[in-house]
Motif scaffolding. Sequence first.
Motif, short mmCIF file in Angstrom:
data_model
loop_
_atom_site.label_atom_id
_atom_site.label_comp_id
_atom_site.label_asym_id
_atom_site.label_seq_id
_atom_site.Cartn_x
_atom_site.Cartn_y
_atom_site.Cartn_z
N MET A 414 -46.41 -47.57 -36.87
CA MET A 414 -45.87 -47.52 -35.51
C MET A 414 -44.37 -47.81 -35.53
N MET A 415 -43.96 -48.83 -36.28
CA MET A 415 -42.55 -49.21 -36.31
C MET A 415 -41.69 -48.14 -36.97
N ARG A 457 -50.40 -43.06 -31.24
CA ARG A 457 -51.67 -43.21 -31.97
C ARG A 457 -51.74 -44.56 -32.69
N HIS A 458 -50.66 -44.92 -33.37
CA HIS A 458 -50.67 -46.18 -34.12
C HIS A 458 -50.67 -47.39 -33.19
N ALA A 459 -49.94 -47.30 -32.08
CA ALA A 459 -49.94 -48.40 -31.11
C ALA A 459 -51.33 -48.59 -30.52
N ALA A 460 -52.00 -47.48 -30.23
CA ALA A 460 -53.36 -47.56 -29.68
C ALA A 460 -54.32 -48.17 -30.70
N ALA A 461 -54.14 -47.85 -31.98
CA ALA A 461 -55.01 -48.42 -33.02
C ALA A 461 -54.83 -49.93 -33.09
N VAL A 462 -53.59 -50.40 -33.00
CA VAL A 462 -53.34 -51.85 -33.01
C VAL A 462 -53.98 -52.50 -31.79
N GLY A 501 -41.08 -57.10 -31.03
CA GLY A 501 -41.70 -58.38 -30.66
C GLY A 501 -43.17 -58.41 -31.03
N THR A 502 -43.87 -57.30 -30.79
CA THR A 502 -45.29 -57.20 -31.16
C THR A 502 -45.46 -57.35 -32.66
N GLU A 503 -44.59 -56.71 -33.42
CA GLU A 503 -44.67 -56.78 -34.88
C GLU A 503 -44.51 -58.21 -35.37
N ARG A 504 -43.57 -58.95 -34.80
CA ARG A 504 -43.34 -60.33 -35.22
C ARG A 504 -44.55 -61.21 -34.91
N MET A 505 -45.14 -61.03 -33.73
CA MET A 505 -46.31 -61.84 -33.37
C MET A 505 -47.50 -61.52 -34.28
#
Length: 539
Positions: A414-415, A457-462, A501-505
């Motif tokens: 996603m990133m 797609r990748h954001a939805a998978a997360v 921010g999501t990645e860091r959390m």
Amino acid sequence: MNRHDSVHPEAGEILRYADGELSTKEAAEMRAHLEACWQCRAAHSDVQKSIGEYVRYREVSAGLLPAPPRPWFDIYRQFDLAGAALAQPSAAARLFGSIRAFFTSPARLAPVALALVAGFVVTDTFRNTPSVKAAELLRRASAVEPKIAKPRHVKIRTAKREFTRLVAPRAVPAVAFSGDGEMRALFVQANYSWDEPLSARSYQNWHDSLASKSDSVAEFGSGFEIRTTADTGAVSQASIQLAADLHASGTQIQLRDGEKIEISEVQEPTAAIAAVPAPVSPTAPALPNPTPTAAVPAGPTAVDELEAVARLHRIGADLGEPVEVVRDGQTVTVRGIGIEAARQAELRAALDGVPFVSFQFPETGVLSVGTPNQRGASVRGQSSPLQQKLEQQLGGHPAFEAFSSRVLDSSDQMMARVHALRRLAAQFPPAVETALGAAGIQTLSQIRAGHAQAMARHAAAVARAMQPELVALGASPVTLNVTPPANWQAGAEVLFETARGTERMLGSLLGGAGAASADLPADLLTNLTQLQGLVQAYH
């Protein structure tokens, strides 16, 4: 054969039994022995299996071997004459003789095995002969093309329009003409050279860029026709006709959306020709040209930069690789830090024909536009209470590790897309995008849509993986109203900040990166909800 039960029959006798060559009495004795002896029974089974495989191989290979070209036909008569002169045994006798020799001399196993492997390799080579022949023809045609290239009139036709343009060798810059934007966009969509539409080199570049394809080669007059079917990409099928001197005389491109482009050379110009100034003889005075010609740009434009970006996008060079495209007054510079030689060659090939492009591949340095961080293996210390609780929810530490790896991989992908969108927005802000024209805006939109769809797609998978676990950890579902951004460029920056921010959390909770506070599940669920809303608004 010694008939005592304590003595095993020889391999040759087992083979004769399998061939039905033993007498009735010998066959009965052998059958009784095989029923009582598992070792000889296994040897007999191996013999039958080997013969069966050999026969199947000959049947399959006979159907795959292509017919030889016409000049070779008489060679079969020479084979027959040579066979008669030598008075060799029959083919069946030679076949079973070879098998007997194999079983009576195990030392010959390696040569026979190598021969079988070589047979399969030869069969596979013949099976792929059309592709090999097509690649060789294209290579030769591309090699001789610069020697015979000269300005010529080329007709380009689609279902909606038809026109003729003058195409010059690569040393002469292509000249634009009124109304070429829509047609040029089709060539960009097809990943095919607009500057040299009727060229063996252009066809070879497109052909070699395909990950999966099949070729056929046929005679075309005194020359050849190469037809390529692509399994993926905007083009479903294309063909090129090569004359006797291997210059390209015609090309057809079939797009998957149904659009078809036909390119052919013509002998006489027509009224729709795009004018290119002819070279002036050094001994003759220059004559005034009453027909106005389009001005050749002095330096690269945003369209040239976009073309470079689009081609890099097609080979995935905009997804985390340390590669950037920078346009100044003189060049469109493609710069990569620490790029391996093979990848450098791929980048150069992908950008072949793009005007004003130059390359810089230093071993070390810093890129002006950041690239996504690559997540390595984390070094874990004492698990936090949240991690321990999540492990219990998931069924233990192995399940937690598998879950973490899956979610963090989706986050990395996603990133990569988010970074690519942000970089695209920085290169083509609204003012620059407007100057691209209709075709350029469409190309930019296609690149952006590809990144956005993959990112979604990748954001939805997360989100699917994390939301139920975060609720189980005590987080409450939230509803957020997301304001759509003013434009996609602004939306890319907002997406980047939220996704980072999501990645860091996620790293804190799953990857052991930093302390996991008690508020982390609620904060992460809020970020995921906001990210989902931004993704929907961005589309």
